[in-house]
Design an enzyme around this catalytic site. Structure first.
Site, PDB file in Angstrom:
ATOM      1  N   GLU A   1      43.581 -20.767 -60.470  1.00  0.00           N
ATOM      2  CA  GLU A   1      42.915 -19.625 -59.812  1.00  0.00           C
ATOM      3  C   GLU A   1      43.290 -18.306 -60.486  1.00  0.00           C
ATOM      4  O   GLU A   1      42.535 -17.338 -60.429  1.00  0.00           O
ATOM      5  CB  GLU A   1      43.266 -19.592 -58.320  1.00  0.00           C
TER       6      GLU A   1
ATOM      7  N   ASP B   1      33.844 -25.170 -50.488  1.00  0.00           N
ATOM      8  CA  ASP B   1      35.212 -25.391 -50.984  1.00  0.00           C
ATOM      9  C   ASP B   1      36.091 -24.261 -50.462  1.00  0.00           C
ATOM     10  O   ASP B   1      35.593 -23.195 -50.081  1.00  0.00           O
ATOM     11  CB  ASP B   1      35.255 -25.417 -52.518  1.00  0.00           C
ATOM     12  N   SER B   2      37.400 -24.491 -50.497  1.00  0.00           N
ATOM     13  CA  SER B   2      38.331 -23.432 -50.132  1.00  0.00           C
ATOM     14  C   SER B   2      38.149 -22.213 -51.052  1.00  0.00           C
ATOM     15  O   SER B   2      38.439 -21.089 -50.655  1.00  0.00           O
ATOM     16  CB  SER B   2      39.766 -23.948 -50.241  1.00  0.00           C
TER      17      SER B   2
ATOM     18  N   CYS C   1      35.665 -30.384 -51.583  1.00  0.00           N
ATOM     19  CA  CYS C   1      37.097 -30.053 -51.561  1.00  0.00           C
ATOM     20  C   CYS C   1      37.819 -31.277 -51.023  1.00  0.00           C
ATOM     21  O   CYS C   1      37.501 -31.753 -49.923  1.00  0.00           O
ATOM     22  CB  CYS C   1      37.327 -28.852 -50.639  1.00  0.00           C
TER      23      CYS C   1
ATOM     24  N   CYS D   1      41.307 -33.227 -57.089  1.00  0.00           N
ATOM     25  CA  CYS D   1      41.198 -31.848 -56.603  1.00  0.00           C
ATOM     26  C   CYS D   1      40.096 -31.233 -57.451  1.00  0.00           C
ATOM     27  O   CYS D   1      40.106 -31.376 -58.683  1.00  0.00           O
ATOM     28  CB  CYS D   1      42.506 -31.089 -56.786  1.00  0.00           C
TER      29      CYS D   1
ATOM     30  N   HIS E   1      39.484 -28.404 -58.374  1.00  0.00           N
ATOM     31  CA  HIS E   1      39.896 -27.384 -59.345  1.00  0.00           C
ATOM     32  C   HIS E   1      40.305 -27.991 -60.700  1.00  0.00           C
ATOM     33  O   HIS E   1      40.235 -27.333 -61.732  1.00  0.00           O
ATOM     34  CB  HIS E   1      41.121 -26.612 -58.838  1.00  0.00           C
TER      35      HIS E   1
HETATM   36  N1  DGL Z   1      39.729 -27.605 -54.510  1.00  0.00           N
HETATM   37  C1  DGL Z   1      40.478 -28.099 -53.397  1.00  0.00           C
HETATM   38  C2  DGL Z   1      40.597 -29.616 -53.444  1.00  0.00           C
HETATM   39  O1  DGL Z   1      39.784 -30.281 -53.986  1.00  0.00           O
HETATM   40  C3  DGL Z   1      41.870 -27.579 -53.189  1.00  0.00           C
HETATM   41  C4  DGL Z   1      42.208 -26.203 -53.491  1.00  0.00           C
HETATM   42  C5  DGL Z   1      43.126 -25.594 -52.462  1.00  0.00           C
HETATM   43  O2  DGL Z   1      44.316 -25.915 -52.423  1.00  0.00           O
HETATM   44  O3  DGL Z   1      42.585 -24.797 -51.706  1.00  0.00           O
HETATM   45  O4  DGL Z   1      41.519 -30.183 -52.915  1.00  0.00           O
END
Ligand code: DGL
Length: 278
Positions: free
Chosen positions: A159, A11-12, A74, A193, A195
């Site tokens: 975050e 993931d990022s 991600c 997403c 997150h």
């Molecule tokens: N967790 C990432 C996703 O599912 C995105 C987070 C980011 O913007 O880096 O899209």
């Protein structure tokens, strides 16, 4: 370092840990390596070429650690980099490696969650602007209407661990209202997403009754299970019975402190410098 054929999870930053948690729960025996590109996150607003370049670098780093199967946990990376990696890079450079994303497995089942045949998709700007979800969902559920909303403030709030504070209320309400105004009859919201599962308690404060929130962790874990059953030649090569390893391109102490919020267990990570220096 060569980790005996682990499954790589990328993931990022931290979001992929919500998916990783479900994968380990469903498939506990395999070896895993998690990589968060925290030094260069968030990816949500980066242009296509940058997301592709960063994602490919991370995938190649995981390949170099001995992972022959990598999951892009991600949505942004899945939307902007997966297809190019699968079609242009793997056949030429890594014919025996596989990279899977989170969008297709979600699109395959999400239509089963709606009775009003209307779904809301919430994600980063990158994911929403790519229109990957409407395009993929249409293939499996052509009668389902998909409306979308980008939520650029949500990943920074999460975050920074501000997502459950009163300060988050404004942006939670704003994006929800903007989504609902597009289709008041929607009965299912996909949190597209990785997150966003952390935001569920706050979303429930403002969500009208009768709307179901769907997170991706269990969907992706179950799809990986099916994939391994259907690909015994890949499954047979996977290593087993080592504890999971965590790596970040950011600061390991910061990562460990925040990662436990997403993973719901203590995490001890190692910092890798290779990605930052590029
Ligand atoms: N967790 C990432 C996703 O599912 C995105 C987070 C980011 O913007 O880096 O899209």
């Amino acid at each position: 370092m060569n980790n005996s054929n682990a499954i790589g999870v990328f993931d990022s930053g931290y979001g992929g840990l919500t998916v990783f948690k479900s994968i380990i729960k469903e498939l506990p025996d395999y070896n895993y390596i998690y990589l968060g590109d925290n030094a260069r996150a968030p990816y949500g607003d980066h242009p296509y070429e940058i997301v592709y370049q960063y994602t490919l670098e991370c995938v190649e780093w995981l390949f170099a650690q001995g992972c022959s199967l990598v999951i892009l946990a991600c949505n942004t990376a899945s939307a902007k980099a997966l297809r190019s990696i699968q079609q242009k890079v793997l056949p030429v450079k890594y014919p025996n490696h596989r990279v899977l994303g989170v969008i297709r497995p979600t699109a395959e089942v999400i239509g089963n969650y709606t009775t009003s045949q209307t779904i809301g998709v919430m994600g980063t700007r990158g994911t929403i602007n790519s229109r990957s979800y409407p395009l993929e969902i249409e293939k499996f559920f052509p009668a389902v209407n998909v409306v979308q909303q980008s939520c650029p403030m949500w990943v920074p709030l999460i975050e920074n661990n501000e997502h459950l504070t009163p300060g988050a209320d404004h942006f939670v309400q704003k994006y929800l209202q903007e989504l609902l105004s597009q289709a008041p009859n929607l009965d299912c919201i996909l949190l597209a997403c990785t997150h966003y599962p952390l935001l569920v308690p706050k979303l429930l404060e403002f969500l009208p009754e009768g709307i179901q929130l769907v997170s991706q962790g269990e969907i992706v874990a179950s799809s990986l299970n099916t994939y391994l059953l259907n690909h015994p030649e890949i499954e047979a090569k996977l290593g087993r019975n080592e504890p999971p390893k965590f790596f970040t391109s950011g600061d390991a102490t910061v990562f460990n402190a925040r990662a436990s919020l997403f993973f719901e267990e203590n995490v001890a990570s190692t910092q890798i410098k290779a990605l930052q220096d590029r």
